[in-house]
Write an enzyme that holds these catalytic residues in place. Sequence first.
Site, PDB file in Angstrom:
ATOM      1  N   ASN A  97       0.909  -1.287   0.088  1.00 59.48           N
ATOM      2  CA  ASN A  97       0.106  -0.044  -0.098  1.00 59.48           C
ATOM      3  C   ASN A  97       0.777   1.255   0.108  1.00 59.48           C
ATOM      4  O   ASN A  97       1.930   1.261   0.711  1.00 59.48           O
ATOM      5  CB  ASN A  97      -0.798  -0.180   1.163  1.00 59.48           C
ATOM      6  N   GLU A 105      -0.972   2.211   6.631  1.00 57.21           N
ATOM      7  CA  GLU A 105      -1.332   2.726   7.823  1.00 57.21           C
ATOM      8  C   GLU A 105       0.022   2.949   8.548  1.00 57.21           C
ATOM      9  O   GLU A 105       0.268   3.590   9.345  1.00 57.21           O
ATOM     10  CB  GLU A 105      -1.964   1.683   8.758  1.00 57.21           C
ATOM     11  N   VAL A 106       1.193   1.999   8.178  1.00 54.43           N
ATOM     12  CA  VAL A 106       2.425   2.317   8.782  1.00 54.43           C
ATOM     13  C   VAL A 106       3.458   2.927   7.746  1.00 54.43           C
ATOM     14  O   VAL A 106       3.727   2.353   6.664  1.00 54.43           O
ATOM     15  CB  VAL A 106       3.242   0.842   9.086  1.00 54.43           C
ATOM     16  N   HIS A 110       6.426  -1.590   3.458  1.00 56.00           N
ATOM     17  CA  HIS A 110       6.221  -3.358   3.645  1.00 56.00           C
ATOM     18  C   HIS A 110       5.515  -3.743   2.582  1.00 56.00           C
ATOM     19  O   HIS A 110       4.378  -3.359   1.922  1.00 56.00           O
ATOM     20  CB  HIS A 110       5.513  -3.371   5.077  1.00 56.00           C
ATOM     21  N   HIS A 112       3.127  -7.066   1.974  1.00 63.82           N
ATOM     22  CA  HIS A 112       2.142  -7.929   2.477  1.00 63.82           C
ATOM     23  C   HIS A 112       2.443  -9.508   1.763  1.00 63.82           C
ATOM     24  O   HIS A 112       2.472  -9.174   0.337  1.00 63.82           O
ATOM     25  CB  HIS A 112       0.871  -7.809   2.632  1.00 63.82           C
TER      26      HIS A 112
HETATM   27  P1  AMP Z   1      -0.734  -1.278   5.688  1.00 61.67           P
HETATM   28  O1  AMP Z   1      -2.273  -0.944   5.820  1.00 61.67           O
HETATM   29  O2  AMP Z   1      -0.307  -1.648   4.324  1.00 61.67           O
HETATM   30  O3  AMP Z   1       0.060  -0.033   6.405  1.00 61.67           O
HETATM   31  O4  AMP Z   1      -0.667  -2.531   6.598  1.00 61.67           O
HETATM   32  C1  AMP Z   1       0.175  -2.343   8.119  1.00 61.67           C
HETATM   33  C2  AMP Z   1       0.099  -3.805   8.549  1.00 61.67           C
HETATM   34  O5  AMP Z   1       0.836  -3.766   9.514  1.00 61.67           O
HETATM   35  C3  AMP Z   1      -1.444  -4.049   9.102  1.00 61.67           C
HETATM   36  O6  AMP Z   1      -1.751  -5.448   8.219  1.00 61.67           O
HETATM   37  C4  AMP Z   1      -1.332  -4.536  10.661  1.00 61.67           C
HETATM   38  O7  AMP Z   1      -1.869  -5.675  10.846  1.00 61.67           O
HETATM   39  C5  AMP Z   1       0.337  -4.808  10.404  1.00 61.67           C
HETATM   40  N1  AMP Z   1       0.902  -4.235  12.107  1.00 61.67           N
HETATM   41  C6  AMP Z   1       0.872  -3.165  12.417  1.00 61.67           C
HETATM   42  N2  AMP Z   1       1.428  -3.356  13.826  1.00 61.67           N
HETATM   43  C7  AMP Z   1       2.363  -4.482  13.731  1.00 61.67           C
HETATM   44  C8  AMP Z   1       3.046  -5.129  14.551  1.00 61.67           C
HETATM   45  N3  AMP Z   1       3.423  -4.459  15.744  1.00 61.67           N
HETATM   46  N4  AMP Z   1       3.603  -6.492  14.231  1.00 61.67           N
HETATM   47  C9  AMP Z   1       3.132  -6.881  13.051  1.00 61.67           C
HETATM   48  N5  AMP Z   1       2.370  -6.302  12.145  1.00 61.67           N
HETATM   49  C10 AMP Z   1       1.783  -5.166  12.783  1.00 61.67           C
END
Ligand code: AMP
Length: 125
Positions: A97, A105-106, A110, A112
């Site tokens: 994303n 979100e992060v 990353h 997936h």
């Molecule tokens: P995105 O919406 O692509 O940014 O996905 C962020 C992903 O990070 C989500 O699937 C969350 O479940 C995952 N996530 C958030 N915090 C953690 C964590 N501490 N350890 C593992 N996965 C995480």
Amino acid sequence: MPVDATLPYDDNNIFARILRGEIPCREVYRDAHALAFHDINPQAPTHILVIPTGAYVSWDDFSARGSEAEIAGFVRAVGEVARAAGMVEPGYRLLANIGPDSHQEVPHLHVHIFAGRPLGPMLAR
Ligand code: AMP
């Protein structure tokens, strides 16, 4: 909360803290260029995240600023994680994303990796 992928890198984002060992993760792979760990809220029987060890907000940032070695190392690591987990023959899905419309979100790149069952259509309809 979706992130703006054009913002500068935030050193305190959760994946930066995982890379520094400040927060635990269920690690499955690590080398100089990548770390892979299980997603905390899996959306498939196998849901692994692969992140570059360098400070990149998104695929956009990484593809623009990453070195050849970082990009090659990261791409190979994603493939290696999937091969090592036996995902190639049944199949798997990669997803990254980038920015608000994607619901990133992060703010650390990353990828997936989803696997473990037929994954259905590519996007919700
Ligand atoms: P995105 O919406 O692509 O940014 O996905 C962020 C992903 O990070 C989500 O699937 C969350 O479940 C995952 N996530 C958030 N915090 C953690 C964590 N501490 N350890 C593992 N996965 C995480």
